[in-house]
Design an enzyme around this catalytic site. Structure first.
Site, PDB file in Angstrom:
ATOM      1  N   GLU A 196      -6.681   4.501  -5.450  1.00  0.00           N
ATOM      2  CA  GLU A 196      -7.921   4.769  -4.712  1.00  0.00           C
ATOM      3  C   GLU A 196      -8.406   6.140  -5.172  1.00  0.00           C
ATOM      4  OE1 GLU A 196      -9.745   4.874  -0.185  1.00  0.00           O
ATOM      5  OE2 GLU A 196      -7.763   5.694  -0.522  1.00  0.00           O
ATOM      6  N   HIS A 254     -11.273  -2.849   3.285  1.00  0.00           N
ATOM      7  CA  HIS A 254     -11.088  -2.618   4.720  1.00  0.00           C
ATOM      8  C   HIS A 254     -11.724  -1.320   5.212  1.00  0.00           C
ATOM      9  CE1 HIS A 254      -8.256  -0.102   2.741  1.00  0.00           C
ATOM     10  NE2 HIS A 254      -7.956   0.505   3.873  1.00  0.00           N
ATOM     11  N   ASP A 262       0.869  -1.170   0.000  1.00  0.00           N
ATOM     12  CA  ASP A 262       0.000   0.000   0.000  1.00  0.00           C
ATOM     13  C   ASP A 262       0.913   1.228   0.000  1.00  0.00           C
ATOM     14  OD1 ASP A 262      -2.334   1.635   0.528  1.00  0.00           O
ATOM     15  OD2 ASP A 262      -3.219  -0.156   1.412  1.00  0.00           O
TER      16      ASP A 262
HETATM   17  C1  GLC Z   1      -7.588   5.368   2.606  1.00  0.00           C
HETATM   18  C2  GLC Z   1      -7.481   4.052   3.340  1.00  0.00           C
HETATM   19  C3  GLC Z   1      -8.064   4.222   4.707  1.00  0.00           C
HETATM   20  C4  GLC Z   1      -7.287   5.269   5.434  1.00  0.00           C
HETATM   21  C5  GLC Z   1      -7.170   6.559   4.630  1.00  0.00           C
HETATM   22  C6  GLC Z   1      -6.078   7.430   5.154  1.00  0.00           C
HETATM   23  O1  GLC Z   1      -8.879   5.747   2.391  1.00  0.00           O
HETATM   24  O2  GLC Z   1      -8.075   3.039   2.605  1.00  0.00           O
HETATM   25  O3  GLC Z   1      -8.103   3.026   5.430  1.00  0.00           O
HETATM   26  O4  GLC Z   1      -7.889   5.541   6.659  1.00  0.00           O
HETATM   27  O5  GLC Z   1      -6.871   6.341   3.280  1.00  0.00           O
HETATM   28  O6  GLC Z   1      -4.828   6.881   4.831  1.00  0.00           O
END
Ligand code: GLC
Ligand code: CA
Length: 554
Positions: A256, A328, A98
């Site tokens: 994302e 998640h 990640d």
């Molecule tokens: C993304 C992740 C999430 C996290 C956020 C901040 O949305 O998937 O779990 O809290 O970024 O890094």
């Protein structure tokens, strides 16, 4: 479309903390993942995305990194990580890490140095503003609640954090910071990683100069969304990152990405896009309310269908979207997308097939292949997730009773997906011999991997069949590259589409408990998948049973 090595793959997301604990401390770890690689291989998984396991205070469960070049001791060591990459390779599997680079942790040395000398080199790694009494630099609300600004310890400045205050935003306008990010990505790719899932990436570009927007709640603050809509030019950063890192390695990257504009899709995932792929969140954001979880709308089968088809139409053959049922950050998909009271083996398989057969890259989230469901939190004390705790408070502040606020958390909490993986009917679902860091869903005695292993009728076996179909040399070309055409789009509680390539496949799901009839345009050649033992048919008319799903070769 130029073919890529990852197009025909199946991906699986692991949330390390909750996957498998190898040493009894109640926390899942990398040796635990290694010991389960054969389980994933048996399922048919090729690409494994690990949520963060870098060194971290775990304020946001690892999405707050204090050292990008180290593994948190709770998850293991760098040797374990190297072994994982090597063991995966032996099995023709790829590991994705990640990439969390919108922010780091306030315990990262860059941040510590910024506190020591805010006007020096590292001050410029962050967004710092002079502190003014009774006035914040901007009125933005952090994703996890409250203002985005916090005092920079030991100074007369404040720093920006669009997530938690322990996640200071990195200043991407600073070329020195960008160099550090690329160096880190390449360091990992040199180790043999398959690529990255790229966290929260749309947030890296801020609308400058930073300024206030219209408040949207009584707290006088505004949703960050407004600033992001105004921000221009993220493509310069993303294109540079692609050229300096992923592209050189032919690495896989999945972003994302939320709220992308339709005309930007080719830039994001077209030929030479910033990323190989990006997630489709159209279903997950459906019904969201600016007020908070307590005000969010329930998604119906017809809405679900509409969301999926909207994305498919938008993407067409521009590129490959990554399809998910959950991750998640979301509640369990079977608890969310199947109408209340109807969650059962058949409906779980139906949802699996409808989602898995969409054009794009399928991602399975740990436990999804077992049909894991939301957990029932008896009290807010059982909840760990910072975002859920904030939403609970938001609901209370809006005048909801504690029970109503808890109900909202039960529906949407990220912890629904973070409860330990259910391996067996043994104590703690076989996840740990110690005390699990988060409550185990008590339904593990029935829903678990061991119980589903040799059962041809299990959800797990059905996922194996879906994966096998995607890999079957006879159908692969159509399943991977075929176009998608919705059928009977206006039929209530029916979701159906063709996948057309060198073969024509019809995927049809009766998204309700009651039977429903369809009449095929012609005879089918073969039933490729059916979540019931048989088909009720009369010439070309099929009577679909409750939640029956069929994949037919036409
Ligand atoms: C993304 C992740 C999430 C996290 C956020 C901040 O949305 O998937 O779990 O809290 O970024 O890094
Ligand atoms: Ca452990």
């Amino acid at each position: 479309m130029t073919k890529k090595w990852w197009h025909d793959k199946v991906a699986y997301q692991i949330y390390p903390k909750s996957f498998y604990d190898s040493n009894g401390d109640g926390i899942g770890d990398i040796p635990g993942i290694i010991s389960k690689l054969d389980y994933l291989k048996d399922l048919g998984v090729d690409i494994v995305w690990l949520s963060p396991c870098y060194k971290s205070p775990l304020a946001d469960q690892g999405y707050d990194i204090s050292d990008y070049y180290d593994i948190d001791p709770r998850f293991g060591t760098m040797e374990d990580m190297d072994r994982l990459i090597a063991e995966a390779k032996k099995r023709d599997m790829y590991i994705l890490m990640d990439l969390v680079v919108n922010h780091c942790s306030d315990e990262h040395e860059w941040f510590k140095k910024a506190c020591e000398d805010p006007d020096g080199k590292y001050g410029n790694f962050f967004y710092l503003r002079d502190k003014k009494e009774g006035e914040l630099p901007t009125n933005w609300r952090s994703y996890f609640g409250g203002s985005c600004w916090e005092d920079l310890p030991g100074t007369n400045k404040q720093y920006l954090h669009v997530f938690h205050k322990k996640q200071p935003d990195l200043n991407w306008e600073n070329p020195e910071l960008r160099e550090e990010v690329y160096k880190n990505i390449n360091w990992w790719l040199d180790k043999g990683l398959g690529g990255f899932r790229i966290d929260a990436i749309i947030n890296i570009k801020k609308a400058l100069p930073l300024h206030d927007y219209e408040p949207d709640r009584d707290d006088g603050l505004c949703n960050i969304k407004k600033m992001l809509e105004e921000a221009q030019g993220i493509g310069e950063f993303l294109g540079e990152m692609r050229d300096r890192t992923f592209k050189k390695y032919d690495a896989f990257s999945v972003g994302e990405v939320f709220n992308e504009k339709e005309e930007e899709i080719p830039d994001f995932i077209g030929e030479n896009g910033y990323f190989s792929s990006m997630f489709d969140f159209n279903e997950t954001i459906f019904g969201a309310s600016d007020k908070g979880w307590y005000d969010s709308a329930v998604i119906t089968p017809d809405d679900y269908k509409k969301c999926c088809f909207e994305t498919q139409a938008k993407i067409g053959n521009i590129g490959f979207v990554s399809n998910i049922i959950e991750n998640h950050d979301e509640p369990r998909g079977v608890s969310r997308y199947i109408p209340e009271g109807d969650c059962c083996t058949e409906s779980k398989k139906m949802l699996a097939a409808l989602n898995f057969m969409l054009r794009g890259l399928p991602f399975i989230y740990q436990g999804q292949e077992l049909g894991m469901e939301n957990v029932h939190f008896n009290s807010i004390d059982e909840v760990d997730d910072i975002s859920s705790l904030d939403e609970y408070q938001v609901a209370l502040d809006a005048g909801k009773t504690p029970e109503e606020a808890l109900q909202a958390v039960r529906r949407f909490s990220r912890d629904n997906a973070r409860t330990p993986m259910q391996w067996s009917a043994e104590e703690n679902a076989g996840f740990t011999t110690g005390t699990p860091w988060l409550k185990v869903n008590p339904n593990y005695t029935e829903i678990n991997a061991a119980a589903q292993e040799n059962d041809p009728a299990s959800v797990r076996s059905f996922y194996k069949e879906l994966i096998a179909l995607r890999k079957n040399p006879e159908y692969k070309e159509t399943v991977v590259y075929g176009s998608l055409e919705p059928v009977w789009e206006d039929r209530h509680n029916l979701m159906a589409y063709y996948r057309k390539g060198d073969k024509t496949l019809l995927v049809v799901g009766n998204y309700q408990r009651e039977e429903q009839q369809i009449t095929l345009p012609g005879a089918y050649k073969k039933v490729l998948l059916n979540n019931y033992p048989d088909i009720t048919e009369d010439a070309q008319t099929i009577t679909l049973k409750g939640y029956q799903v069929l994949i037919l070769e036409m």
